[in-house]
Motif scaffolding. Sequence first.
Motif, PDB file in Angstrom:
ATOM      1  N   SER A 482     -19.291   7.050  -2.794  1.00 12.39           N
ATOM      2  CA  SER A 482     -19.741   5.722  -3.201  1.00 12.39           C
ATOM      3  C   SER A 482     -19.584   4.730  -2.068  1.00 12.39           C
ATOM      4  O   SER A 482     -18.585   4.698  -1.379  1.00 12.39           O
ATOM      5  CB  SER A 482     -18.936   5.259  -4.430  1.00 12.39           C
ATOM      6  N   ASP A 483     -20.637   3.900  -1.899  1.00 19.85           N
ATOM      7  CA  ASP A 483     -20.555   2.883  -0.850  1.00 19.85           C
ATOM      8  C   ASP A 483     -19.539   1.814  -1.189  1.00 19.85           C
ATOM      9  O   ASP A 483     -18.984   1.157  -0.328  1.00 19.85           O
ATOM     10  CB  ASP A 483     -21.934   2.228  -0.645  1.00 19.85           C
ATOM     11  N   SER A 484     -19.308   1.602  -2.477  1.00 24.85           N
ATOM     12  CA  SER A 484     -18.374   0.561  -2.897  1.00 24.85           C
ATOM     13  C   SER A 484     -16.980   1.095  -3.166  1.00 24.85           C
ATOM     14  O   SER A 484     -16.080   0.340  -3.488  1.00 24.85           O
ATOM     15  CB  SER A 484     -18.905  -0.125  -4.166  1.00 24.85           C
ATOM     16  N   GLY A 485     -16.777   2.403  -3.070  1.00 28.82           N
ATOM     17  CA  GLY A 485     -15.481   2.992  -3.364  1.00 28.82           C
ATOM     18  C   GLY A 485     -14.474   2.770  -2.242  1.00 28.82           C
ATOM     19  O   GLY A 485     -14.836   2.431  -1.110  1.00 28.82           O
ATOM     20  N   LYS A 486     -13.204   2.969  -2.540  1.00 31.43           N
ATOM     21  CA  LYS A 486     -12.131   2.810  -1.563  1.00 31.43           C
ATOM     22  C   LYS A 486     -11.339   4.108  -1.466  1.00 31.43           C
ATOM     23  O   LYS A 486     -11.143   4.791  -2.476  1.00 31.43           O
ATOM     24  CB  LYS A 486     -11.192   1.671  -1.952  1.00 31.43           C
ATOM     25  N   LEU A 487     -10.912   4.397  -0.249  1.00 33.68           N
ATOM     26  CA  LEU A 487     -10.008   5.530  -0.048  1.00 33.68           C
ATOM     27  C   LEU A 487      -8.578   4.993  -0.046  1.00 33.68           C
ATOM     28  O   LEU A 487      -8.223   4.162   0.789  1.00 33.68           O
ATOM     29  CB  LEU A 487     -10.289   6.243   1.276  1.00 33.68           C
ATOM     30  N   THR A 488      -7.773   5.458  -0.998  1.00 31.82           N
ATOM     31  CA  THR A 488      -6.390   5.001  -1.105  1.00 31.82           C
ATOM     32  C   THR A 488      -5.461   6.075  -0.544  1.00 31.82           C
ATOM     33  O   THR A 488      -5.483   7.229  -0.996  1.00 31.82           O
ATOM     34  CB  THR A 488      -6.022   4.719  -2.568  1.00 31.82           C
ATOM     35  N   VAL A 489      -4.661   5.702   0.443  1.00 36.71           N
ATOM     36  CA  VAL A 489      -3.656   6.599   1.037  1.00 36.71           C
ATOM     37  C   VAL A 489      -2.285   6.095   0.595  1.00 36.71           C
ATOM     38  O   VAL A 489      -1.921   4.950   0.862  1.00 36.71           O
ATOM     39  CB  VAL A 489      -3.751   6.632   2.568  1.00 36.71           C
ATOM     40  N   THR A 490      -1.547   6.955  -0.088  1.00 33.89           N
ATOM     41  CA  THR A 490      -0.233   6.578  -0.617  1.00 33.89           C
ATOM     42  C   THR A 490       0.847   7.336   0.141  1.00 33.89           C
ATOM     43  O   THR A 490       0.796   8.562   0.246  1.00 33.89           O
ATOM     44  CB  THR A 490      -0.129   6.907  -2.119  1.00 33.89           C
ATOM     45  N   VAL A 491       1.811   6.596   0.701  1.00 34.15           N
ATOM     46  CA  VAL A 491       2.968   7.196   1.385  1.00 34.15           C
ATOM     47  C   VAL A 491       4.192   6.929   0.515  1.00 34.15           C
ATOM     48  O   VAL A 491       4.554   5.774   0.270  1.00 34.15           O
ATOM     49  CB  VAL A 491       3.172   6.608   2.787  1.00 34.15           C
ATOM     50  N   SER A 492       4.819   8.003   0.037  1.00 35.06           N
ATOM     51  CA  SER A 492       6.010   7.877  -0.807  1.00 35.06           C
ATOM     52  C   SER A 492       7.138   8.696  -0.203  1.00 35.06           C
ATOM     53  O   SER A 492       6.898   9.682   0.490  1.00 35.06           O
ATOM     54  CB  SER A 492       5.717   8.352  -2.239  1.00 35.06           C
ATOM     55  N   ALA A 493       8.367   8.275  -0.464  1.00 34.63           N
ATOM     56  CA  ALA A 493       9.547   8.977   0.048  1.00 34.63           C
ATOM     57  C   ALA A 493      10.667   8.856  -0.976  1.00 34.63           C
ATOM     58  O   ALA A 493      10.874   7.786  -1.553  1.00 34.63           O
ATOM     59  CB  ALA A 493       9.987   8.403   1.397  1.00 34.63           C
ATOM     60  N   PHE A 494      11.385   9.957  -1.175  1.00 37.76           N
ATOM     61  CA  PHE A 494      12.508   9.966  -2.108  1.00 37.76           C
ATOM     62  C   PHE A 494      13.477  11.056  -1.694  1.00 37.76           C
ATOM     63  O   PHE A 494      13.144  11.952  -0.909  1.00 37.76           O
ATOM     64  CB  PHE A 494      12.027  10.204  -3.554  1.00 37.76           C
ATOM     65  N   VAL A 495      14.709  10.955  -2.199  1.00 40.76           N
ATOM     66  CA  VAL A 495      15.774  11.918  -1.870  1.00 40.76           C
ATOM     67  C   VAL A 495      15.875  12.942  -2.990  1.00 40.76           C
ATOM     68  O   VAL A 495      15.913  12.584  -4.177  1.00 40.76           O
ATOM     69  CB  VAL A 495      17.129  11.210  -1.683  1.00 40.76           C
ATOM     70  N   ARG A 496      15.892  14.220  -2.610  1.00 40.67           N
ATOM     71  CA  ARG A 496      16.044  15.302  -3.580  1.00 40.67           C
ATOM     72  C   ARG A 496      17.151  16.237  -3.075  1.00 40.67           C
ATOM     73  O   ARG A 496      17.014  16.898  -2.060  1.00 40.67           O
ATOM     74  CB  ARG A 496      14.735  16.070  -3.730  1.00 40.67           C
ATOM     75  N   LEU A 497      18.294  16.237  -3.821  1.00 38.17           N
ATOM     76  CA  LEU A 497      19.484  16.997  -3.396  1.00 38.17           C
ATOM     77  C   LEU A 497      19.882  16.525  -2.000  1.00 38.17           C
ATOM     78  O   LEU A 497      20.153  15.356  -1.783  1.00 38.17           O
ATOM     79  CB  LEU A 497      19.216  18.503  -3.457  1.00 38.17           C
TER      80      LEU A 497
END
Length: 593
Positions: A482-497
């Motif tokens: 889509s010409d009107s669409g957006k590409l969303t890049v999500t950067v997440s970080a969390f601690v596991r053990l």
Amino acid sequence: MLLFAWYAWSDAADRAMKELTKKNENILDIERTNIQNNIEVMEWTGQLALSNREMNDYLELQEDMDTAWLIEFKNRTFASFQYFLFNNPRIANIRLFTSNPYVREFWPVVLKESRIKDKLWYDKVVAQQGMVWWEIGENRELLSGTSDGAAGEVSQVSLLRQYTYPGGEHGGILEVSMDVRNFFMNTYGSVQDPTSQLIAVSRDGAVYTDGSAELFGEATPASLIGRASLPQSEAKQVSRFELGRSSYMAISSYLPRLDIHLVNLVKLDDTLADIQRTRNLFLVVIIGLMALLSLLSFFMHSLILKRLRVLQDSMKKVRSGDFHVDVPVAGSDEVGELGHHYRQLLRKINELIAQQVNRQAAGKEAELRSLKNQIDSHFLYNTLENLKMLAEIEGQYTISDALTSLGGMMRYSLQWTRGHVRLRDEVQHIQNYIAIMNVRYDGKLELRLDIAPECLEQEVLKMSLQPIVENAVKHGMDDLDSDSGKLTVTVSAFVRLDDCVIEVTDNGCGIPGEQLRLLNGMLRMEEADYRERRSRTEARRGEGSGIGLRNVDHRLVMSYGQEYGLRVESVEGSFTKVVMTLPHLILTGGEPR
């Protein structure tokens, strides 16, 4: 020779005893280290048992649970909890004695506290108020009313500790036990020589050792320990005593955490006999050497001294600064060998002088190159700053912001003072990159951050996230319909053990299942296989080679180990996610912002 012989005779016994003492002190230190390791293993196991959330919820029940719930809990939670705790074969027992009337027993870990209230150590453990109490003794009917009863009566070392509910109310007793043969490994092992044996003495005077050792052929361990001196400090103490016709040495040390004494008992009869035989042999050898050396000294003097003078003259020339001296001393004896090595030494000195001259020249050249690079970098920064100011004067604020982001990226990339940075620095670099790419894609990129506060100071490899984000933008924007669409890049970080998990997700069209499997395989495959696979994928349009992700994964493996790195997840038509797993390490420094 006579003076030397007299000194050797008078000092031989002292030196032999010192060596024997040092050797057995080392054996004692090794056993202390083994005991300390076992203490840490038991404390760590106990901490794991008390820190399990699901087990704590069970121990804090405030109502009776039905049979179906208990069966599900046993199969789902208790089985994995038990397997996790007993993965160390040296641990004999791990028990949680609870006073909660709503908790049902799960043999052999969760048991009622009423089973141990008649034990002598129970009141002492409660009085410790959560501190660890160590108990050593026979495991006689520890669990009265169970099927195994007193079977075996194995001596064990037990870690006992009271645990409480969140409100501070008494919850029960934790017990972690290890057989004394595993806890005192060298004491019951066969690594020592027959003349020495390790013995552990508990606070109540009980003796724990290998009673079948050869050392106890003439006297029992208890009778020997009764003659030894047991200190009340951790410093080692050496004492000697005689029992019957034998002499003994006891090296003792106190372990305050366990309230025990560790003693290395050494029988000295063989050592003293060896000293006497050595003295007699030494006397015979000294007399023979005195006669032989008297004859050889005259001939050796005339043979050696001449060539030694030649060496002496050569050394004087070298001392005056002449390193090109020829040493005309040859032969296969010691003096000839000395002359040969002296010539090699002079040759090596000349080589080092030449290398040092070349190194100094190279260092000067490197300093000039470094200065030139700094000048070039400053020129680029100043040029970008001038362009930014011109754009602001002309009202081109989009260009101004892009130049600001580009300048930040250049400073971050060119100032490579260290290989590791904080996650917050790497995220700032990604924000600059997205800002620049939004100029190209007319604002169709959106960056979302979901980073836990404890991860902001996480140590990451410099320039490790930017290739992943760049890969997401490249493939995500190519597939955006889509010409009107957006590409969303999500950067997440969390601690596991003990790990920090960083995820980069885009809402692109995803990766087909077969292509995703091949991409994950290419991350860790051998270089030759990777090159072959890459040549095939580059021949087909629409398939990436994965070289950027592979390079990042290899850097992570080299820095942290095989268990860390990248993993790609995707659902075709929905999303693509790159998961980076790192050890949770806090970096106190980082790149300056």
